[in-house]
Design a protein around this motif. Structure first.
Motif, PDB file in Angstrom:
ATOM      1  N   ALA A   1      38.540  40.337  40.900  1.00  0.00           N
ATOM      2  CA  ALA A   1      39.521  40.582  42.031  1.00  0.00           C
ATOM      3  C   ALA A   1      41.069  40.872  41.512  1.00  0.00           C
ATOM      4  CB  ALA A   1      39.458  39.143  42.738  1.00  0.00           C
ATOM      5  N   GLU A   2      41.529  40.229  40.592  1.00  0.00           N
ATOM      6  CA  GLU A   2      43.008  40.335  40.310  1.00  0.00           C
ATOM      7  C   GLU A   2      43.039  41.889  39.664  1.00  0.00           C
ATOM      8  OE1 GLU A   2      44.096  37.161  38.012  1.00  0.00           O
ATOM      9  OE2 GLU A   2      44.081  35.759  39.466  1.00  0.00           O
ATOM     10  N   LYS A   3      42.055  42.311  38.775  1.00  0.00           N
ATOM     11  CA  LYS A   3      42.433  43.766  38.345  1.00  0.00           C
ATOM     12  C   LYS A   3      42.385  44.661  39.248  1.00  0.00           C
ATOM     13  CE  LYS A   3      40.108  46.442  34.739  1.00  0.00           C
ATOM     14  NZ  LYS A   3      38.791  46.578  33.893  1.00  0.00           N
ATOM     15  N   TYR A   4      41.576  44.602  40.441  1.00  0.00           N
ATOM     16  CA  TYR A   4      41.615  45.887  41.374  1.00  0.00           C
ATOM     17  C   TYR A   4      42.314  45.132  42.810  1.00  0.00           C
ATOM     18  CZ  TYR A   4      38.460  47.723  37.992  1.00  0.00           C
ATOM     19  OH  TYR A   4      37.936  48.194  36.842  1.00  0.00           O
ATOM     20  N   ASP A   5      42.650  44.165  42.579  1.00  0.00           N
ATOM     21  CA  ASP A   5      43.257  43.559  44.133  1.00  0.00           C
ATOM     22  C   ASP A   5      42.249  43.577  45.099  1.00  0.00           C
ATOM     23  OD1 ASP A   5      45.432  42.657  45.613  1.00  0.00           O
ATOM     24  OD2 ASP A   5      46.034  44.696  46.155  1.00  0.00           O
ATOM     25  N   LEU A   6      41.190  42.914  44.841  1.00  0.00           N
ATOM     26  CA  LEU A   6      40.204  42.663  45.911  1.00  0.00           C
ATOM     27  C   LEU A   6      40.083  41.307  46.245  1.00  0.00           C
ATOM     28  CD1 LEU A   6      37.219  44.486  43.813  1.00  0.00           C
ATOM     29  CD2 LEU A   6      38.919  45.436  45.700  1.00  0.00           C
ATOM     30  N   ASP A   7      39.261  41.198  47.399  1.00  0.00           N
ATOM     31  CA  ASP A   7      39.115  39.661  47.729  1.00  0.00           C
ATOM     32  C   ASP A   7      37.819  39.465  47.241  1.00  0.00           C
ATOM     33  OD1 ASP A   7      36.946  40.780  49.447  1.00  0.00           O
ATOM     34  OD2 ASP A   7      37.891  40.649  51.184  1.00  0.00           O
ATOM     35  N   PHE A   8      37.291  37.982  47.315  1.00  0.00           N
ATOM     36  CA  PHE A   8      36.267  37.642  46.652  1.00  0.00           C
ATOM     37  C   PHE A   8      34.903  38.119  47.239  1.00  0.00           C
ATOM     38  CE2 PHE A   8      32.456  34.782  46.849  1.00  0.00           C
ATOM     39  CZ  PHE A   8      32.540  34.394  45.263  1.00  0.00           C
ATOM     40  N   ALA A   9      34.592  38.492  48.425  1.00  0.00           N
ATOM     41  CA  ALA A   9      33.478  39.233  48.742  1.00  0.00           C
ATOM     42  C   ALA A   9      33.576  40.611  48.080  1.00  0.00           C
ATOM     43  CB  ALA A   9      33.486  39.406  50.227  1.00  0.00           C
ATOM     44  N   ASP A  10      34.525  41.450  47.814  1.00  0.00           N
ATOM     45  CA  ASP A  10      34.456  42.697  47.197  1.00  0.00           C
ATOM     46  C   ASP A  10      34.121  42.354  45.667  1.00  0.00           C
ATOM     47  OD1 ASP A  10      34.646  43.939  49.562  1.00  0.00           O
ATOM     48  OD2 ASP A  10      36.821  44.516  49.251  1.00  0.00           O
TER      49      ASP A  10
ATOM     50  N   ASN B   1      21.402  32.220  39.428  1.00  0.00           N
ATOM     51  CA  ASN B   1      22.447  32.846  38.191  1.00  0.00           C
ATOM     52  C   ASN B   1      23.856  32.344  38.515  1.00  0.00           C
ATOM     53  OD1 ASN B   1      23.336  34.144  36.097  1.00  0.00           O
ATOM     54  ND2 ASN B   1      23.019  36.330  36.703  1.00  0.00           N
ATOM     55  N   PRO B   2      24.269  31.335  37.946  1.00  0.00           N
ATOM     56  CA  PRO B   2      25.585  30.998  38.318  1.00  0.00           C
ATOM     57  C   PRO B   2      26.649  32.011  37.954  1.00  0.00           C
ATOM     58  CG  PRO B   2      24.428  29.268  36.950  1.00  0.00           C
ATOM     59  CD  PRO B   2      23.589  30.297  36.934  1.00  0.00           C
ATOM     60  N   VAL B   3      27.433  32.268  39.094  1.00  0.00           N
ATOM     61  CA  VAL B   3      28.859  33.085  38.940  1.00  0.00           C
ATOM     62  C   VAL B   3      29.807  32.551  37.833  1.00  0.00           C
ATOM     63  CG1 VAL B   3      30.453  34.353  39.968  1.00  0.00           C
ATOM     64  CG2 VAL B   3      28.069  34.241  41.104  1.00  0.00           C
ATOM     65  N   ASN B   4      29.996  33.241  37.051  1.00  0.00           N
ATOM     66  CA  ASN B   4      31.297  32.815  36.275  1.00  0.00           C
ATOM     67  C   ASN B   4      32.564  33.081  37.221  1.00  0.00           C
ATOM     68  OD1 ASN B   4      33.458  32.798  34.569  1.00  0.00           O
ATOM     69  ND2 ASN B   4      32.622  33.543  32.763  1.00  0.00           N
ATOM     70  N   PRO B   5      33.014  31.864  37.663  1.00  0.00           N
ATOM     71  CA  PRO B   5      34.179  32.115  38.422  1.00  0.00           C
ATOM     72  C   PRO B   5      35.362  33.022  38.056  1.00  0.00           C
ATOM     73  CG  PRO B   5      33.462  29.830  38.452  1.00  0.00           C
ATOM     74  CD  PRO B   5      32.863  30.634  37.308  1.00  0.00           C
ATOM     75  N   HIS B   6      35.765  32.780  36.778  1.00  0.00           N
ATOM     76  CA  HIS B   6      36.755  33.560  36.027  1.00  0.00           C
ATOM     77  C   HIS B   6      36.527  34.788  36.008  1.00  0.00           C
ATOM     78  CE1 HIS B   6      39.886  34.050  33.249  1.00  0.00           C
ATOM     79  NE2 HIS B   6      39.053  34.797  32.389  1.00  0.00           N
TER      80      HIS B   6
END
Length: 162
Positions: A101-110, A90-95
């Protein structure tokens, strides 16, 4: 305790194999009749936590290898299922992940964990079988709450949500 799915982040996986605040609660939870999911990124992060403890000499080599063995045994017996779906089929939508990540100030793993809760195997669970996100990461828990997910912090909450 209700039979429901639980999503275990890296902090929950580390608590499962270490002795620290919240560890007994996580071990009791994983010993229940519910089911447990995580992602390979969380497993890798948990390994990193264990390695940092070894390098900083907070645990010895024997405790390190024992913790790795215990974590592997929970995964090997499929008591904890390690999800690769988003990576393989199920390809991830990178956007979408970047926006989380930007909305919650998270890294990719989170951010990928929030994405998995929103779009993955646990996304359709509702009512008494609604998935619970288990973590001790305050920022990640706040983001999961804001996304409308049930959450449980084993360090601060005595019991998982019913």
């Amino acid at each position: 305790m209700a039979f429901r799915p639980y999503w275990l982040d890296a902090s929950a996986l580390a608590k499962l194999v270490l002795t620290e605040p919240g560890s007994n609660a996580v071990r009791n939870l994983v010993g229940s009749s519910s089911w447990f999911e995580t992602t390979w990124l969380c497993v890798a992060e948990a390994h990193g936590v264990l390695k940092r403890l070894l390098v900083k000499r907070r645990i010895d080599s024997r405790a390190y290898h024992k913790a790795l063995y215990i974590l592997r045994s929970w995964i090997e017996t499929e008591r904890i299922r390690v999800r690769l779906d988003w990576l393989q089929t199920n390809p991830v939508n990178p956007h979408e992940v970047r926006c989380l990540a930007e909305k919650y100030d998270l890294d990719f793993a989170d951010a990928i964990q929030l994405f998995e809760m929103r779009k993955g195997v646990l996304a359709s669970t509702v009512g008494p079988s609604e998935a619970v996100f288990v973590s001790s990461d305050a920022g990640l828990l706040a983001a999961a709450r804001a996304e409308g997910f049930k959450v449980w912090n084993p360090e601060t909450d005595p019991d998982p949500p019913e």
